[in-house]
Design an enzyme around this catalytic site. Structure first.
Site, PDB file in Angstrom:
ATOM      1  N   HIS A 196       0.739  -1.247   0.090  1.00 37.10           N
ATOM      2  CA  HIS A 196       0.079   0.010  -0.190  1.00 37.10           C
ATOM      3  C   HIS A 196       0.821   1.163  -0.011  1.00 37.10           C
ATOM      4  CE1 HIS A 196       0.794   0.175   4.124  1.00 37.10           C
ATOM      5  NE2 HIS A 196       0.397   1.243   4.358  1.00 37.10           N
TER       6      HIS A 196
ATOM      7  N   ASP B 163       4.395   6.517  11.658  1.00 35.24           N
ATOM      8  CA  ASP B 163       4.224   7.407  10.403  1.00 35.24           C
ATOM      9  C   ASP B 163       5.409   7.382   9.805  1.00 35.24           C
ATOM     10  OD1 ASP B 163       1.610   8.405  11.138  1.00 35.24           O
ATOM     11  OD2 ASP B 163       2.257   9.726  12.427  1.00 35.24           O
TER      12      ASP B 163
ATOM     13  N   LYS C 140      10.380  -8.322   5.076  1.00 24.16           N
ATOM     14  CA  LYS C 140      11.318  -8.845   6.180  1.00 24.16           C
ATOM     15  C   LYS C 140      12.016  -9.971   5.153  1.00 24.16           C
ATOM     16  CE  LYS C 140      12.717  -8.567  10.383  1.00 24.16           C
ATOM     17  NZ  LYS C 140      12.528  -7.188  11.141  1.00 24.16           N
TER      18      LYS C 140
HETATM   19  P1  NAD Z   1      21.290  -9.622  17.750  1.00 21.72           P
HETATM   20  O1  NAD Z   1      21.710 -10.712  16.883  1.00 21.72           O
HETATM   21  O2  NAD Z   1      22.287  -8.219  17.692  1.00 21.72           O
HETATM   22  O3  NAD Z   1      21.171  -9.796  19.133  1.00 21.72           O
HETATM   23  C1  NAD Z   1      20.439 -10.978  19.857  1.00 21.72           C
HETATM   24  C2  NAD Z   1      21.335 -11.517  21.146  1.00 21.72           C
HETATM   25  O4  NAD Z   1      20.264 -12.162  22.005  1.00 21.72           O
HETATM   26  C3  NAD Z   1      22.375 -12.233  20.418  1.00 21.72           C
HETATM   27  O5  NAD Z   1      23.576 -11.560  21.455  1.00 21.72           O
HETATM   28  C4  NAD Z   1      22.048 -13.593  21.231  1.00 21.72           C
HETATM   29  O6  NAD Z   1      23.231 -14.352  21.640  1.00 21.72           O
HETATM   30  C5  NAD Z   1      21.101 -13.517  22.258  1.00 21.72           C
HETATM   31  N1  NAD Z   1      20.123 -14.535  22.556  1.00 21.72           N
HETATM   32  C6  NAD Z   1      19.645 -15.254  21.480  1.00 21.72           C
HETATM   33  N2  NAD Z   1      18.802 -16.214  22.230  1.00 21.72           N
HETATM   34  C7  NAD Z   1      18.829 -16.057  23.643  1.00 21.72           C
HETATM   35  C8  NAD Z   1      18.340 -16.473  24.622  1.00 21.72           C
HETATM   36  N3  NAD Z   1      17.523 -17.508  24.493  1.00 21.72           N
HETATM   37  N4  NAD Z   1      18.556 -16.111  25.887  1.00 21.72           N
HETATM   38  C9  NAD Z   1      19.618 -15.032  25.950  1.00 21.72           C
HETATM   39  N5  NAD Z   1      20.022 -14.434  24.815  1.00 21.72           N
HETATM   40  C10 NAD Z   1      19.614 -14.814  23.765  1.00 21.72           C
HETATM   41  O7  NAD Z   1      19.891  -9.215  17.333  1.00 21.72           O
HETATM   42  P2  NAD Z   1      19.105  -7.857  17.468  1.00 21.72           P
HETATM   43  O8  NAD Z   1      19.161  -6.978  16.393  1.00 21.72           O
HETATM   44  O9  NAD Z   1      19.362  -6.934  18.890  1.00 21.72           O
HETATM   45  O10 NAD Z   1      17.580  -8.510  17.656  1.00 21.72           O
HETATM   46  C11 NAD Z   1      16.943  -8.779  18.727  1.00 21.72           C
HETATM   47  C12 NAD Z   1      15.315  -8.713  18.520  1.00 21.72           C
HETATM   48  O11 NAD Z   1      15.134  -7.308  18.075  1.00 21.72           O
HETATM   49  C13 NAD Z   1      14.900  -9.747  17.168  1.00 21.72           C
HETATM   50  O12 NAD Z   1      13.618  -9.782  17.725  1.00 21.72           O
HETATM   51  C14 NAD Z   1      14.807  -8.373  16.267  1.00 21.72           C
HETATM   52  O13 NAD Z   1      13.802  -8.789  15.209  1.00 21.72           O
HETATM   53  C15 NAD Z   1      14.274  -7.325  16.868  1.00 21.72           C
HETATM   54  N6  NAD Z   1      14.363  -6.314  16.455  1.00 21.72           N
HETATM   55  C16 NAD Z   1      15.633  -5.560  15.854  1.00 21.72           C
HETATM   56  C17 NAD Z   1      15.909  -4.387  15.331  1.00 21.72           C
HETATM   57  C18 NAD Z   1      17.235  -3.946  15.001  1.00 21.72           C
HETATM   58  O14 NAD Z   1      17.430  -2.843  14.572  1.00 21.72           O
HETATM   59  N7  NAD Z   1      18.479  -4.804  15.134  1.00 21.72           N
HETATM   60  C19 NAD Z   1      14.745  -3.800  15.250  1.00 21.72           C
HETATM   61  C20 NAD Z   1      13.755  -3.816  15.625  1.00 21.72           C
HETATM   62  C21 NAD Z   1      13.400  -5.319  16.233  1.00 21.72           C
END
Ligand code: NAD
Length: 471
Positions: free
Chosen positions: A64, A98, A105
């Protein structure tokens, strides 16, 4: 029993809950809910002496608004349903803050730890080539960004591959965001999701009536926080809440386990300790918990799950003691768990709002790429000169001299980082106020996730109506 609900099922149930309260036409709701394009691919990459067939995806949930936008995840757990759920959340996330994009993804089913840097580069470049071949990437088509398991390094490989094929495109640098600052990136993108979590929490904690209902005082100072996952999102959320907000981080979990210290854990010292020893366990002053999952049920004011989806489920939701769950990760609370938490009076700050700081600053980066200029370049010096004239006038009229330090503070023009942070703070505050108002005004809306959904649905529906697709 873990009581597992699939991530996509949870997102779908949450959508239906909000859709039931909406007066939008059923057909329009069905169109908003559907994933528009799903691209599943398999490609060979030579690893050592062998070829490996890599499974990967790119899902564009909603066209959209174009381009579509969303991160790329590298994880052994990647599957089509997961990428569809994540792309779906991106559409609502963009609407809530916004940001004028549709949701998308990507996912590559690999464990990054199992590959060398050179091998990861090969996989990333091949994945990008597949996206280019199918017209699934481009500054006006679909713009990836970092997610779990990827960062600025992978984004620079994506850009370089794109430039190899489409170097003549004027806006090529806008084909991906989250790039290194010296390669068309923007200051403040790396910290953006975690900083957004901080701004969102600060705003949430400022409403005396809401906090009274939870049995909390207002303000972040002294609040106890537990964090699961010290990656990009978890680390910045924890450190900014601690150093700028004055919160106390009492428990942290990483892959290797969880630690607890009621007096507080210094996050930067912990990061240095982990770098040196390879683990958070044994950090001076902390106790090692039995299981890494114990971080989720520890006594604290705020729980920040920042790892992966489905962490709080039917099996452990009853044991959660936090008053606020801030979903820094996508989908950390299943739909079943949410029902249990809400009955217990826990406030859930939904993923599609609280982790939207990343896409917000990605939007700023994309705008910077299209304008081919750093934010603040035009006005910084002009503003500084104007403020200097004002300060000079005050000195002349009062006959008093303002000190050099105060003068510097009062007359500084904004740098890119100042503008990015201020734009992010404004975005997170405005979005929270909109969601909170929906919850306050609509009697049947009793939780913030449903309020956030309703906010997003109304905005997306209005786009469809403007496009003339629905009357
Ligand atoms: P990342 O890979 O930088 O970090 C994730 C961390 O979690 C790693 O250090 C990993 O070792 C740890 N981990 C994994 N399983 C675990 C567990 N069971 N217990 C404890 N620690 C554990 O990833 P990220 O970019 O920080 O993303 C984390 C979450 O945030 C995801 O769900 C992602 O979709 C969401 N997210 C990320 C962004 C972004 O800008 N990077 C934006 C929005 C949402």
């Amino acid at each position: 029993m873990t009581g597992k609900t699939s991530f996509l099922d949870s997102v779908s149930r949450n959508f239906d809950k909000a859709a039931d309260l909406s007066s939008l036409p059923k057909g329009l709701l069905a169109q908003i809910k559907a994933c528009n394009s799903v691209y599943q691919m398999r490609f060979p990459v030579k690893i050592g002496n062998d070829y490996q067939v890599i499974e990967a995806y790119r899902v564009q949930h909603s066209h959209h608004r174009l381009p579509t936008k969303g991160g790329i995840r590298y994880s052994q757990k990647v599957n089509q349903d997961e990428v569809m759920a994540l792309a779906t959340l991106m559409t609502y996330k963009c609407a809530i803050v916004d940001v004028p994009f549709g949701g998308a993804k990507g996912g590559v089913k690999i464990s990054p730890r199992a590959y060398t840097t050179a091998q990861l580069q090969k996989i990333t470049r091949r994945y990008t080539a597949e996206l280019i071949r199918k017209n699934f990437i481009g500054p006006g088509i679909d713009v990836p960004a970092p997610d779990y398991g990827t960062g600025a390094r992978e984004m620079s490989w994506i850009l370089d591959t794109y430039l190899t094929f489409k170097g003549g495109e004027l806006d090529a640098a806008g084909c991906v965001t989250g790039k290194p600052v010296n390669l068309y990136g923007i200051r403040g993108r790396t910290e953006a999701t975690g900083r957004g979590v901080y701004y969102a929490l600060k705003e949430t904690l400022s409403y005396a009536d809401d906090m009274k209902e939870l049995g909390l005082t207002t303000g972040m100072e002294g609040k106890t926080i537990a964090v699961q996952g010290l990656g990009n999102v978890g680390y910045y959320a924890a450190s900014i809440c601690q150093y700028e907000g004055g919160a106390k981080i009492v428990s942290v979990a990483e892959y290797e386990g969880a630690i607890y210290n009621e007096k507080g854990i210094d996050i930067d010292k912990l990061m240095k300790f982990r770098k040196k020893t390879g683990s958070i366990l044994g950090f001076p002053g902390s106790k090692t918990m039995k299981s890494r999952k114990d971080v989720l049920t520890v006594k604290c004011d705020i729980l920040i799950p920042a790892a992966l989806e489905g962490q709080i489920h039917k099996g452990n939701a009853k044991s959660v003691k936090a008053k606020i769950v801030a979903e820094a990760a996508n989908g950390p609370v299943t739909a079943d768990a949410e029902e249990i938490l809400l009955k217990k009076g826990v406030m859930i700050l939904p993923d599609m709002y609280i982790n939207a700081g990343g896409v917000t600053v990605s939007y700023f980066e994309w705008l910077k790429n299209l304008s081919h200029m750093r934010f603040g370049r035009l006005e910084k010096r002009f503003d500084h000169n104007t403020y200097m004239n004002l300060v000079g006038l005050v000195e002349e009229k009062t006959g008093k001299t303002i000190g050099a330090k105060e003068k510097d503070f009062l007359t500084r023009g904004a740098d890119e980082i100042d503008l990015v942070r201020s734009g992010l703070e404004e975005t997170m505050i405005t979005a929270y106020q909109q969601i909170r108002l929906i919850k306050k005004r609509k009697k049947k809306v009793t939780d913030l996730r449903t309020a956030a959904f309703i906010n997003a649905l109304d905005k997306i529906a209005s786009d469809y109506m403007t496009l003339g697709i629905f009357p």
